[in-house]
Design a protein around this motif. Structure first.
Motif, PDB file in Angstrom:
ATOM      1  N   HIS A  10      -8.461  -3.164  -6.129  1.00 10.37           N
ATOM      2  CA  HIS A  10      -8.424  -3.271  -4.810  1.00 10.37           C
ATOM      3  C   HIS A  10      -9.627  -2.644  -4.303  1.00 10.37           C
ATOM      4  N   GLY A  39      -1.415  -7.289   3.446  1.00 15.80           N
ATOM      5  CA  GLY A  39      -1.143  -6.168   3.665  1.00 15.80           C
ATOM      6  C   GLY A  39      -0.258  -6.034   4.742  1.00 15.80           C
ATOM      7  N   GLY A  40      -0.713  -5.942   5.833  1.00 16.49           N
ATOM      8  CA  GLY A  40      -0.068  -5.468   6.999  1.00 16.49           C
ATOM      9  C   GLY A  40       1.019  -6.430   7.181  1.00 16.49           C
ATOM     10  N   ILE A  81     -10.187  -6.892   5.729  1.00 18.70           N
ATOM     11  CA  ILE A  81      -9.271  -6.122   5.332  1.00 18.70           C
ATOM     12  C   ILE A  81      -8.686  -5.118   6.254  1.00 18.70           C
ATOM     13  N   GLY A  82      -7.583  -5.160   6.826  1.00 16.62           N
ATOM     14  CA  GLY A  82      -6.831  -4.427   7.931  1.00 16.62           C
ATOM     15  C   GLY A  82      -7.634  -4.325   8.998  1.00 16.62           C
ATOM     16  N   SER A  89      -6.434  -9.746   6.438  1.00 12.05           N
ATOM     17  CA  SER A  89      -5.602 -10.008   7.589  1.00 12.05           C
ATOM     18  C   SER A  89      -5.160 -11.324   7.740  1.00 12.05           C
ATOM     19  N   GLU A  99     -11.108 -10.964  -1.521  1.00 14.27           N
ATOM     20  CA  GLU A  99     -10.567 -10.177  -0.163  1.00 14.27           C
ATOM     21  C   GLU A  99     -11.817  -9.243   0.241  1.00 14.27           C
ATOM     22  N   LYS A 111       0.794  -1.276   0.091  1.00 19.11           N
ATOM     23  CA  LYS A 111      -0.018  -0.139   0.103  1.00 19.11           C
ATOM     24  C   LYS A 111       0.991   1.331   0.008  1.00 19.11           C
TER      25      LYS A 111
END
Ligand code: PGA
Length: 252
Positions: free
Chosen positions: A97, A236-237, A174-175, A215, A169, A13
């Motif tokens: 996305h 992501g993270g 997400i996140g 996640s 997703e 990101k």
């Protein structure tokens, strides 16, 4: 036997300076070693050129941009074209996305054009789809995701479609630290593969890698990746930490 690729894709990101990005990529390459997993780093555009030399020698590593303009070139201040991305060795482009759909109003019509231009320039689209929480609660998530896939991708020829990677997703995962259960992921992935089979036939359906995103972390990757229709993750993270991401790569 499963013929499709297992893929661990990171989505950085809008994170990491040039120096931080180079450092992280080197650590991931060093920590992964030889692997039959295809590792894709979805990096901010400023990192793409450097990635070419950091990842270039390692055949299972690929780079991805996180977006691309749908026109060839021209007066679109601040945008990047597919030809520009390709010119620095970019292999893939993440498209659609949920953050692009939500904050930059990307819809199916626009995404179909982006998919076309990415393919035209010899890169692989990583096409994201997924429902928001209200749709999941209403129980219409399979219909919605099927429509997202059909509307942006089903104009492609069979040969073109085989270059596409799909990332399911769920937006609510997400996140948020909330992951879809392995069964929820499997159900949706199977529905997507069935849809592809109906349109493009058995062989293409079996060759299409479908990734789960939302996640994914070292603690849940193995269970999610072990589902029969889950071919990896878009992360992501946890892709911002070399240790976590290399554990995820090794979770297949
Ligand atoms: P997350 O993000 O792993 O931080 O949930 C996934 C994504 O947005 O691709």
């Amino acid at each position: 036997m499963k013929k499709r690729r297992n893929i661990a894709a990171g989505n950085w990101k809008m994170n990491l300076t040039y120096k931080e990005g180079r450092l992280l990529a080197r650590k991931i390459v060093d920590g992964t070693g030889r692997s039959d997993v295809t590792v894709i780093l979805g990096v901010p555009a400023i990192h793409l050129k450097a990635m070419e030399s950091i990842l270039g020698g390692v055949s299972n590593f690929k780079t991805a941009a996180q977006n691309c303009h749908h026109e060839e070139k021209g007066a679109y201040t601040g945008e990047l074209s597919a030809a520009q991305l390709k010119s620095v060795g970019t292999d893939c482009v993440i498209l659609g996305h949920s953050e692009r759909r939500e904050y930059f109003n990307e819809d199916a019509e626009l995404l179909a054009k982006k998919v076309d231009i990415v393919l035209k320039h010899g890169m692989e689209p990583i096409f994201c789809c997924g429902e928001k929480l209200d749709i999941r609660e209403k129980g219409t998530h399979v219909e919605l995701v099927s429509k997202q896939v059909k509307d942006a991708l089903f104009h492609l020829t069979d040969e073109q479609f085989r270059k596409v990677v799909i990332a399911y997703e769920p937006v609510w995962a997400i996140g948020t630290g909330k992951t879809a259960s392995p069964a929820q992921a499997q159900d949706m992935h199977k529905a997507i593969r069935d849809l592809i089979r109906e349109k493009y036939g058995e062989e293409t359906a079996n060759l299409t890698s479908i990734l789960y995103g939302g996640s994914v972390k070292p603690a849940n990757a193995e269970e999610i990746f072990s589902q029969p229709d889950v071919d990896g993750g878009l992360v992501g993270g946890a892709s911002l930490k070399a240790g976590d991401f290399t554990k995820i790569i090794k979770a297949f």
